[in-house]
Design a protein around this motif. Structure first.
Motif, mmCIF file in Angstrom:
data_model
loop_
_atom_site.group_PDB
_atom_site.id
_atom_site.type_symbol
_atom_site.label_atom_id
_atom_site.label_comp_id
_atom_site.label_asym_id
_atom_site.label_seq_id
_atom_site.Cartn_x
_atom_site.Cartn_y
_atom_site.Cartn_z
ATOM 1 N N ARG A 47 0.820 -1.207 0.000
ATOM 2 C CA ARG A 47 0.000 0.000 0.000
ATOM 3 C C ARG A 47 0.855 1.258 0.000
ATOM 4 O O ARG A 47 0.378 2.344 -0.325
ATOM 5 C CB ARG A 47 -0.937 0.032 1.224
ATOM 6 C CG ARG A 47 -1.965 -1.072 1.253
ATOM 7 C CD ARG A 47 -2.950 -1.003 0.120
ATOM 8 N NE ARG A 47 -3.711 0.232 0.159
ATOM 9 C CZ ARG A 47 -4.371 0.729 -0.876
ATOM 10 N NH1 ARG A 47 -4.382 0.105 -2.012
ATOM 11 N NH2 ARG A 47 -5.025 1.842 -0.778
ATOM 12 N N ASP A 48 2.120 1.140 0.399
ATOM 13 C CA ASP A 48 3.047 2.272 0.453
ATOM 14 C C ASP A 48 4.281 1.940 -0.373
ATOM 15 O O ASP A 48 4.620 0.780 -0.563
ATOM 16 C CB ASP A 48 3.474 2.572 1.884
ATOM 17 C CG ASP A 48 2.321 3.005 2.772
ATOM 18 O OD1 ASP A 48 1.427 3.699 2.260
ATOM 19 O OD2 ASP A 48 2.312 2.638 3.961
ATOM 20 N N GLY A 49 4.959 2.991 -0.828
ATOM 21 C CA GLY A 49 6.198 2.801 -1.576
ATOM 22 C C GLY A 49 7.121 3.977 -1.357
ATOM 23 O O GLY A 49 6.712 5.030 -0.864
ATOM 24 N N TYR A 50 8.368 3.794 -1.701
ATOM 25 C CA TYR A 50 9.374 4.842 -1.573
ATOM 26 C C TYR A 50 9.664 5.363 -2.983
ATOM 27 O O TYR A 50 10.152 4.632 -3.834
ATOM 28 C CB TYR A 50 10.651 4.286 -0.931
ATOM 29 C CG TYR A 50 11.615 5.349 -0.488
ATOM 30 C CD1 TYR A 50 11.545 5.878 0.791
ATOM 31 C CD2 TYR A 50 12.593 5.831 -1.342
ATOM 32 C CE1 TYR A 50 12.437 6.859 1.209
ATOM 33 C CE2 TYR A 50 13.480 6.808 -0.942
ATOM 34 C CZ TYR A 50 13.393 7.319 0.332
ATOM 35 O OH TYR A 50 14.267 8.295 0.752
ATOM 36 N N TYR A 51 9.330 6.630 -3.230
ATOM 37 C CA TYR A 51 9.443 7.226 -4.560
ATOM 38 C C TYR A 51 10.810 7.875 -4.748
ATOM 39 O O TYR A 51 11.300 8.578 -3.863
ATOM 40 C CB TYR A 51 8.370 8.295 -4.760
ATOM 41 C CG TYR A 51 6.991 7.742 -5.017
ATOM 42 C CD1 TYR A 51 6.428 7.795 -6.279
ATOM 43 C CD2 TYR A 51 6.245 7.154 -4.002
ATOM 44 C CE1 TYR A 51 5.162 7.294 -6.530
ATOM 45 C CE2 TYR A 51 4.982 6.650 -4.233
ATOM 46 C CZ TYR A 51 4.455 6.718 -5.497
ATOM 47 O OH TYR A 51 3.209 6.225 -5.752
ATOM 48 N N VAL A 52 11.391 7.658 -5.933
ATOM 49 C CA VAL A 52 12.689 8.230 -6.275
ATOM 50 C C VAL A 52 12.626 8.740 -7.710
ATOM 51 O O VAL A 52 12.102 8.062 -8.597
ATOM 52 C CB VAL A 52 13.822 7.183 -6.165
ATOM 53 C CG1 VAL A 52 15.162 7.787 -6.542
ATOM 54 C CG2 VAL A 52 13.875 6.584 -4.772
ATOM 55 N N VAL A 53 13.158 9.949 -7.940
ATOM 56 C CA VAL A 53 13.280 10.509 -9.287
ATOM 57 C C VAL A 53 14.766 10.700 -9.547
ATOM 58 O O VAL A 53 15.465 11.350 -8.773
ATOM 59 C CB VAL A 53 12.536 11.858 -9.419
ATOM 60 C CG1 VAL A 53 12.742 12.445 -10.806
ATOM 61 C CG2 VAL A 53 11.069 11.686 -9.116
ATOM 62 N N MET A 54 15.232 10.103 -10.633
ATOM 63 C CA MET A 54 16.657 10.136 -10.962
ATOM 64 C C MET A 54 16.822 10.772 -12.340
ATOM 65 O O MET A 54 16.222 10.313 -13.308
ATOM 66 C CB MET A 54 17.187 8.699 -10.963
ATOM 67 C CG MET A 54 18.665 8.559 -11.098
ATOM 68 S SD MET A 54 19.189 6.817 -11.005
ATOM 69 C CE MET A 54 18.943 6.465 -9.283
ATOM 70 N N ASN A 55 17.606 11.837 -12.428
ATOM 71 C CA ASN A 55 17.928 12.463 -13.708
ATOM 72 C C ASN A 55 19.261 11.902 -14.174
ATOM 73 O O ASN A 55 20.203 11.798 -13.386
ATOM 74 C CB ASN A 55 18.021 13.974 -13.584
ATOM 75 C CG ASN A 55 16.697 14.604 -13.247
ATOM 76 O OD1 ASN A 55 15.680 13.928 -13.154
ATOM 77 N ND2 ASN A 55 16.694 15.906 -13.052
ATOM 78 N N ALA A 56 19.336 11.547 -15.458
ATOM 79 C CA ALA A 56 20.550 10.938 -15.976
ATOM 80 C C ALA A 56 20.746 11.291 -17.433
ATOM 81 O O ALA A 56 19.792 11.536 -18.166
ATOM 82 C CB ALA A 56 20.481 9.421 -15.822
ATOM 83 N N ASP A 57 22.003 11.310 -17.831
ATOM 84 C CA ASP A 57 22.377 11.415 -19.232
ATOM 85 C C ASP A 57 22.789 10.016 -19.652
ATOM 86 O O ASP A 57 23.753 9.464 -19.115
ATOM 87 C CB ASP A 57 23.534 12.394 -19.428
ATOM 88 C CG ASP A 57 23.157 13.813 -19.067
ATOM 89 O OD1 ASP A 57 21.975 14.164 -19.238
ATOM 90 O OD2 ASP A 57 24.036 14.569 -18.623
ATOM 91 N N MET A 58 22.030 9.434 -20.598
ATOM 92 C CA MET A 58 22.282 8.052 -20.985
ATOM 93 C C MET A 58 22.383 7.903 -22.487
ATOM 94 O O MET A 58 21.770 8.656 -23.239
ATOM 95 C CB MET A 58 21.142 7.134 -20.507
ATOM 96 C CG MET A 58 21.067 6.942 -19.040
ATOM 97 S SD MET A 58 19.920 5.643 -18.535
ATOM 98 C CE MET A 58 18.569 5.771 -19.640
ATOM 99 N N ASP A 59 23.108 6.884 -22.872
ATOM 100 C CA ASP A 59 23.177 6.477 -24.272
ATOM 101 C C ASP A 59 21.950 5.624 -24.569
ATOM 102 O O ASP A 59 21.474 4.888 -23.707
ATOM 103 C CB ASP A 59 24.456 5.677 -24.490
ATOM 104 C CG ASP A 59 24.838 5.607 -25.951
ATOM 105 O OD1 ASP A 59 23.923 5.547 -26.788
ATOM 106 O OD2 ASP A 59 26.045 5.616 -26.239
#
Length: 127
Positions: free
Chosen positions: A58-70
């Motif tokens: 019912r719950d979660g841990y939210y993460v936003v990750m910015n990346a430069d990727m190929d």
């Protein structure tokens, strides 16, 4: 060719912060694998209530990750994210870049005549 991406994912809620940090570090390692990507920013939103139950969570841990990727890294990253039992959901997008208006475009907008809507006249009442 590298592009900027935004990877948002929900980690299975665990009372132990070390387990959550281990999952975040693992995702970062997947992004940076074979020097095909570089994480530029990690934004931890923290524990949040899910809109609906996912895998009895019912719950979660939210993460936003910015990346430069190929672009070669996408298939392997998607495969790893799908196979991980600790990640409930994920979304990889190209963030929309807002174009700033030049001073010339701003001047044109300010000079444009504004159309005025005619006021509606109330019908006259006859007695």
């Amino acid at each position: 060719m590298r592009k900027s991406y935004e990877l948002t994912f929900v980690v299975r809620n665990d009372p132990n912060d070390d387990a959550i940090n281990a999952v975040i570090n693992q995702v970062q390692a997947w992004v940076e694998a074979d020097n095909l990507g570089q994480v530029t920013k990690i934004n931890r939103w923290g524990r949040r209530r899910l809109a609906y139950e996912i895998n009895r969570q019912r719950d979660g841990y939210y993460v936003v990750m910015n990346a430069d990727m190929d672009t070669q890294n996408h298939a392997e990253l998607n495969r790893n994210m799908k196979l991980s039992s600790d990640i409930l959901r994920y979304l990889l997008i190209v963030p929309e870049v807002k174009k700033e208006e030049s001073p010339k475009e701003q001047a044109v907008k300010e000079e444009a005549p504004k159309e005025e809507t005619p006021e509606e006249e109330a019908p006259e009442e006859q007695a």
